[in-house]
Design an enzyme around this catalytic site. Structure first.
Site, short mmCIF file in Angstrom:
data_model
loop_
_atom_site.label_atom_id
_atom_site.label_comp_id
_atom_site.label_asym_id
_atom_site.label_seq_id
_atom_site.Cartn_x
_atom_site.Cartn_y
_atom_site.Cartn_z
N HIS A 12 28.86 49.21 9.62
CA HIS A 12 29.15 48.22 8.59
C HIS A 12 27.98 47.26 8.44
O HIS A 12 27.63 46.57 9.40
CB HIS A 12 30.43 47.47 8.97
CG HIS A 12 30.91 46.49 7.95
ND1 HIS A 12 30.84 46.73 6.59
CD2 HIS A 12 31.47 45.26 8.07
CE1 HIS A 12 31.34 45.70 5.94
NE2 HIS A 12 31.73 44.79 6.81
N ASP A 37 29.40 53.39 5.41
CA ASP A 37 30.03 52.13 5.81
C ASP A 37 31.54 52.29 5.76
O ASP A 37 32.10 52.69 4.75
CB ASP A 37 29.57 51.01 4.86
CG ASP A 37 29.96 49.62 5.33
OD1 ASP A 37 31.12 49.44 5.75
OD2 ASP A 37 29.12 48.72 5.26
N SER A 41 29.39 41.69 3.93
CA SER A 41 30.74 42.15 3.67
C SER A 41 31.44 41.23 2.66
O SER A 41 30.96 41.08 1.55
CB SER A 41 31.49 42.23 5.00
OG SER A 41 32.60 43.07 4.91
#
Length: 517
Positions: free
Chosen positions: A487, A459, A231
């Site tokens: 995610h 996502d 991320s």
């Protein structure tokens, strides 16, 4: 993956989205951001006299109190533009040495995202024990809390009771009074950050953290940086590669951000991402006998959720905490938290069902996981660091409430359920007193070794098109795609993804660009 762990460690782009309801403002004494703004565009050479002592330092490892792990503290200059000033920050580091057998490949630094996620917490709770055995056998598993985060000169803002109030402020204002209340909350949050953390606030950018990561590489004795970032950790990794392309080893950027997109577009893209994730949830929910949102197509399910939020906006329900009834703001946060991982969908159905019957404790628990609020009412500094980094990395998405009004139709088109709240949440950086030192720009890492960029098609937090964009910007980027929900992709159940990444980490063989799983 345990849902509570996932929610703690991959809350990543939330700050880019304005942190739902967490807007921090902070500044230093004198001209806010002046020192940070003078950072050179190219990194100082490690051979520069003022930086040499930092690269020459020796880490003293000690027991962490967590079996198998060691901890240490690394010194880094507060201001890389003036490393000889004598002002330092402490960077907390942890490792678990390679377990063998097999040839040791060096250190593998991991970052869970945020910005604001604790790398040490992630390492000790998951990566250092949950990464594939073959990877842990050949690498020392290493992480650090980036500057401003938890154990590393942390940014502090609101205390627990004040933060409780902040997370309940209406983020979909219906009139002038509610708009003023939201703006006042952002400003109050900002003043608290400035008052408590003015020294470090101009120096917690992603560029600063990337330079710390090179310092860590040098102190660990590695010629190249081997790294897995999730991320926001992909932005940190890509920034590192662009600053130090000749020091790139094996880099995995999972759940990628697009560094070339300005804050407004990042926020709107993420809003669309949460809508995509909610659509997947809605389709699944409609098939389940316990779906509290009823049957029908995703639009019908979404309309029922939006109506439930509207009712909570008018009349919160009991949550088990008399000071924190479940209103629209906390309920929205709880739903978004569960959309990060499809394994949380059953928990979300149960929490929604209870809330619709007058018990908001389940959604409140999800919101607390998202905000990293402990049972005693204390908050980790995730949301404080999150705002501090994001507001420094890019200029604010909006100049004021009027700009939000202009953008609202596009946000509500991106997500009829979440659009308005996420648009207003992006107003937080507008009141940040430290001038942004970064801007949206492509990161190319010219001359770097192959870098693996991983994208998940549905996502919620880092839309797939961001991974496509980053892989295209990086000169040596190769795109690995997971056709799925949730995610990030590595370590989440796809044998195809895990095999490709493990081979890259262990053998240095990047998957073919465009490979899909």
């Amino acid at each position: 993956m345990d849902t509570s762990r996932l929610l703690r460690t991959t809350g990543t782009v939330i700050a880019a989205a304005g942190l739902l309801l967490s807007g921090c403002t902070s500044g230093g004494s004198g001209e806010p951001g002046a020192a940070a703004a003078s950072l050179p565009s190219a990194p100082p050479s490690p051979d520069a006299a003022a930086l040499r002592p930092y690269y020459a330092q020796k880490l003293t490892w000690r027991d962490c109190g967590v079996p198998g792990f060691q901890c240490s503290t690394m010194k880094a200059p507060l201001d890389y533009a003036n490393p000889g000033s004598g002002q330092d920050v402490d960077i907390a580091v942890s490792r678990r040495t390679a377990t063998g057998p097999g040839k040791r490949l060096g250190s593998l630094v991991v970052n869970p995202g945020g910005p604001g996620g604790s790398g040490i917490g992630y390492l000790q709770a998951y990566a250092g024990i949950g990464y594939p055995a073959a990877v842990r056998a050949q690498y020392d598993m290493v992480s650090f809390d980036p500057r401003g985060v938890e154990r590393s000169s942390p940014v502090e803002c609101l205390g627990g009771p004040a933060m409780d109030k902040y997370t309940q402020v209406d983020q979909t204002p219906d009139d002038a009074a509610e708009r003023a209340e939201l703006v006042a909350a952002f400003k109050e949050f900002a003043r608290a950050c400035e008052a408590k953390s003015g020294r470090v606030l101009p120096h917690v950018s992603t560029v600063d953290a990337a330079r710390d990561m090179d310092l860590l590489r040098g102190v660990l004795g590695d010629q190249k940086l081997h790294y897995v970032g999730a991320s926001y950790g992909t932005l940190l990794g890509a920034t590192y590669a662009d600053l130090f392309p000749d020091r790139v080893g094996r880099l995995v950027l999972d759940g990628a951000m697009d560094p070339a997109r300005p804050a407004l577009e990042l926020n709107r893209d993420q809003t669309e991402g949460f809508e995509t994730a909610f659509t997947s949830f809605a389709k699944d929910c409609a098939k389940q006998p316990d779906c509290p949102l009823g049957k029908g197509d995703p639009d019908a399910v979404a309309a029922r959720l939006k109506e439930f939020f509207r009712k909570l906006d008018a009349q919160p329900v009991a949550s088990g905490d008399p000071d924190r009834p479940l209103g629209e703001a906390l309920a929205t946060t709880g739903v978004i938290a569960a959309l990060y991982d499809e394994s949380a969908w059953p928990q979300l159905r149960e929490a929604l069902s209870s809330a619709m019957n007058g018990d908001g404790s389940g959604l409140l628990s999800l919101a607390d996981s998202y905000y990293e609020r402990e049972a005693d009412g204390k908050y980790a500094n995730l949301m404080f660091a999150n705002a501090a980094v994001n507001c420094l990395d890019q200029p604010a998405a909006f100049t004021g409430p009027e700009a939000v009004d202009t953008a609202l139709p596009s946000f509500e088109k991106a997500s009829p359920v979440f659009g308005a709240g996420l648009a207003w949440a992006a107003l937080n950086c507008t009141y940040w007193p430290v001038k942004a030192t970064g801007k949206a720009r492509e990161l190319t890492a010219k001359g770097a070794a192959p870098i693996v960029v991983v994208g998940t098609t549905r996502d919620p937090a880092t839309p797939y098109k961001w991974a496509q964009a980053l892989a295209g910007q990086l000169e040596s980027g190769t795109l690995l795609t997971y056709d799925g929900d949730g995610h990030t992709a590595y370590g989440r159940g796809s044998e195809c993804i895990d095999t490709a990444i493990n081979r890259y980490l262990l053998e240095g063989k990047a998957p073919q660009d465009g490979k899909k799983c």
